[in-house]
Design a protein around this motif. Structure first.
Motif, PDB file in Angstrom:
ATOM      1  N   GLU A   5       0.783  -1.223  -0.002  1.00  0.00           N
ATOM      2  CA  GLU A   5      -0.111   0.001   0.059  1.00  0.00           C
ATOM      3  C   GLU A   5       0.872   1.376   0.111  1.00  0.00           C
ATOM      4  OE1 GLU A   5      -2.765  -0.408   3.251  1.00  0.00           O
ATOM      5  OE2 GLU A   5      -3.916  -1.824   2.351  1.00  0.00           O
ATOM      6  N   GLN A   6       1.923   1.358   0.692  1.00  0.00           N
ATOM      7  CA  GLN A   6       3.044   2.294   0.872  1.00  0.00           C
ATOM      8  C   GLN A   6       3.960   2.249  -0.525  1.00  0.00           C
ATOM      9  OE1 GLN A   6       4.904   2.648   4.433  1.00  0.00           O
ATOM     10  NE2 GLN A   6       6.008   4.651   4.095  1.00  0.00           N
ATOM     11  N   TYR A   7       4.183   1.195  -0.839  1.00  0.00           N
ATOM     12  CA  TYR A   7       5.258   1.026  -1.892  1.00  0.00           C
ATOM     13  C   TYR A   7       4.595   0.006  -2.970  1.00  0.00           C
ATOM     14  CZ  TYR A   7       8.419   2.891   1.701  1.00  0.00           C
ATOM     15  OH  TYR A   7       8.897   4.011   2.758  1.00  0.00           O
ATOM     16  N   PRO A   8       3.816   0.427  -3.806  1.00  0.00           N
ATOM     17  CA  PRO A   8       3.391  -0.321  -4.702  1.00  0.00           C
ATOM     18  C   PRO A   8       4.101  -1.191  -5.823  1.00  0.00           C
ATOM     19  CG  PRO A   8       2.889   1.995  -5.366  1.00  0.00           C
ATOM     20  CD  PRO A   8       3.468   1.806  -3.944  1.00  0.00           C
ATOM     21  N   PHE A   9       5.060  -0.494  -6.038  1.00  0.00           N
ATOM     22  CA  PHE A   9       6.257  -1.110  -7.057  1.00  0.00           C
ATOM     23  C   PHE A   9       7.617  -1.647  -6.394  1.00  0.00           C
ATOM     24  CE2 PHE A   9       3.540   1.603  -9.555  1.00  0.00           C
ATOM     25  CZ  PHE A   9       3.272   0.818 -10.611  1.00  0.00           C
ATOM     26  N   MET A  10       8.192  -2.694  -6.949  1.00  0.00           N
ATOM     27  CA  MET A  10       9.638  -3.138  -6.926  1.00  0.00           C
ATOM     28  C   MET A  10      10.032  -2.735  -7.972  1.00  0.00           C
ATOM     29  SD  MET A  10      10.967  -7.086  -6.387  1.00  0.00           S
ATOM     30  CE  MET A  10      12.488  -7.527  -6.499  1.00  0.00           C
ATOM     31  N   TYR A  11      11.382  -2.129  -7.905  1.00  0.00           N
ATOM     32  CA  TYR A  11      12.141  -1.796  -9.037  1.00  0.00           C
ATOM     33  C   TYR A  11      13.480  -2.643  -9.099  1.00  0.00           C
ATOM     34  CZ  TYR A  11       9.042   2.311  -8.413  1.00  0.00           C
ATOM     35  OH  TYR A  11       7.933   3.180  -8.725  1.00  0.00           O
ATOM     36  N   ILE A  12      13.980  -2.711 -10.191  1.00  0.00           N
ATOM     37  CA  ILE A  12      15.105  -3.455 -10.742  1.00  0.00           C
ATOM     38  C   ILE A  12      15.692  -2.165 -11.555  1.00  0.00           C
ATOM     39  CG2 ILE A  12      16.448  -5.237 -11.686  1.00  0.00           C
ATOM     40  CD1 ILE A  12      14.342  -7.076 -10.764  1.00  0.00           C
ATOM     41  N   ASP A  13      16.927  -1.370 -11.305  1.00  0.00           N
ATOM     42  CA  ASP A  13      17.799  -0.910 -12.118  1.00  0.00           C
ATOM     43  C   ASP A  13      18.968  -1.365 -12.329  1.00  0.00           C
ATOM     44  OD1 ASP A  13      15.581   1.167 -11.399  1.00  0.00           O
ATOM     45  OD2 ASP A  13      16.855   2.483 -10.478  1.00  0.00           O
ATOM     46  N   PHE A  14      19.102  -1.755 -13.701  1.00  0.00           N
ATOM     47  CA  PHE A  14      20.244  -2.472 -14.176  1.00  0.00           C
ATOM     48  C   PHE A  14      21.427  -1.254 -14.387  1.00  0.00           C
ATOM     49  CE2 PHE A  14      17.243  -5.590 -15.569  1.00  0.00           C
ATOM     50  CZ  PHE A  14      17.872  -6.802 -14.813  1.00  0.00           C
ATOM     51  N   ARG A  15      22.522  -1.566 -14.006  1.00  0.00           N
ATOM     52  CA  ARG A  15      23.579  -0.294 -14.255  1.00  0.00           C
ATOM     53  C   ARG A  15      24.648  -0.727 -15.220  1.00  0.00           C
ATOM     54  NH1 ARG A  15      20.715   3.740 -12.446  1.00  0.00           N
ATOM     55  NH2 ARG A  15      19.998   3.656 -10.360  1.00  0.00           N
ATOM     56  N   GLN A  16      25.004  -2.190 -15.209  1.00  0.00           N
ATOM     57  CA  GLN A  16      26.233  -2.521 -16.318  1.00  0.00           C
ATOM     58  C   GLN A  16      25.743  -3.893 -16.677  1.00  0.00           C
ATOM     59  OE1 GLN A  16      30.063  -2.450 -14.042  1.00  0.00           O
ATOM     60  NE2 GLN A  16      30.458  -0.214 -14.816  1.00  0.00           N
ATOM     61  N   PHE A  17      26.292  -4.096 -17.907  1.00  0.00           N
ATOM     62  CA  PHE A  17      26.321  -5.402 -18.437  1.00  0.00           C
ATOM     63  C   PHE A  17      27.910  -5.847 -18.898  1.00  0.00           C
ATOM     64  CE2 PHE A  17      21.574  -5.069 -19.669  1.00  0.00           C
ATOM     65  CZ  PHE A  17      21.351  -5.685 -18.520  1.00  0.00           C
ATOM     66  N   SER A  18      28.215  -7.135 -18.623  1.00  0.00           N
ATOM     67  CA  SER A  18      29.455  -7.234 -19.256  1.00  0.00           C
ATOM     68  C   SER A  18      29.761  -7.551 -20.803  1.00  0.00           C
ATOM     69  CB  SER A  18      30.148  -8.596 -18.465  1.00  0.00           C
ATOM     70  OG  SER A  18      29.265  -9.756 -18.901  1.00  0.00           O
TER      71      SER A  18
END
Length: 198
Positions: free
Chosen positions: A96-109
Motif C-alpha cells: 500500500e505504501q510502496y506499490p512497486f518493486m524496482y530493478i535498475d540495471f547499471r552494467q552488463f559485461s
C-alpha cells in the motif's frame, strides 16, 4: 515508458555505441522462499507493462556496457497460489505504501546484441524494495531468439531484513518464513531500431 533524453545526449556527445531494448509486457518475475514447513513460489507471470533498457558501450576497446533502466514491478501482481500466502507477501512488502518493486540495471559485461545462442552476462543492478535500495552483482543468461529478440534470465538471493522487512509468521509463530529468498527474472527484450530521442 522512461525518458531517453539523458542517454541520447551521452551517445551523441561522445559517439558511443548504443543499444535500445524494449522490455516486453510478457516478461516475468518469480520469488522462491522457504518456511520451516515447506517451500513456496510467488509469480508474476506477465509483467503487464513495458519499459526500456538503454545500453551504452563504455569505450572502444571494451565489451562493458553502461545501462540506464528502471524495471517497475507491481507488487500486487504477485500470485503465490494460495490467497493467504499472497496477501501475506504483499503485506510484508508494504504494497500500500510502496506499490512497486524496482530493478535498475547499471552494467552488463557484454552487448546483448551479440547474436550468440547463449551468452553468459554478468552485471550490476540496484533493487528497490519497500523504499530501500541495495546494489547486487547478478549473473544472467542472454538467449538469442531471432533477429532483434533476446531473452535475458537471471536470479539473485536476497534477504528481507536487508530491506528492513520482517519475514511473516503465522499461528503464533508456529509457521515462519525464512529471511532468505531468491528473485528470478525473465525479460523478453526487443531491439528498437531508429529510435527518435526527444
Amino acid at each position: 515508458m522512461m525518458s531517453l533524453t539523458l542517454s541520447s545526449t551521452l551517445v551523441d556527445r561522445f559517439g558511443q555505441e548504443k543499444e535500445v531494448w524494449l522490455v516486453k509486457s510478457s516478461s516475468s518475475l518469480k520469488v522462491d522462499g522457504t518456511t520451516n514447513v515447506n517451500h513456496f513460489s510467488c509469480l508474476i507471470d506477465s509483467y503487464g507493462r513495458s519499459d526500456t533498457l538503454v545500453c551504452v558501450r563504455a569505450g572502444n576497446t571494451t565489451d562493458l556496457m553502461h545501462v540506464v533502466s528502471r524495471i517497475a514491478i507491481p507488487v500486487t501482481r504477485f500470485d503465490c497460489g494460495l490467497k493467504m500466502m499472497t496477501k501475506d507477501l504483499q503485506k510484508t512488502l508494504k504494497h500500500e505504501q510502496y506499490p512497486f518493486m524496482y530493478i535498475d540495471f547499471r552494467q552488463f559485461s557484454h552487448s546483448l546484441a551479440a547474436g550468440n545462442t547463449h551468452l553468459l552476462v554478468s552485471g550490476s543492478a540496484d533493487i528497490y524494495l519497500a523504499g530501500v535500495s541495495k546494489k547486487y552483482q547478478i549473473q544472467c543468461t542472454s538467449k538469442h531468439l531471432g533477429p532483434g529478440q533476446v531473452e535475458l534470465k537471471g536470479s539473485k538471493q536476497i534477504r528481507l531484513t536487508e530491506f528492513n522487512l520482517k519475514p511473516p509468521s503465522k499461528l503464533g509463530g508456529t509457521i515462519k518464513v525464512e529471511d532468505q529468498m531468491e528473485v528470478e527474472f525473465t525479460l523478453h527484450l526487443k531491439k528498437i531500431n531508429g529510435v527518435k530521442y526527444e
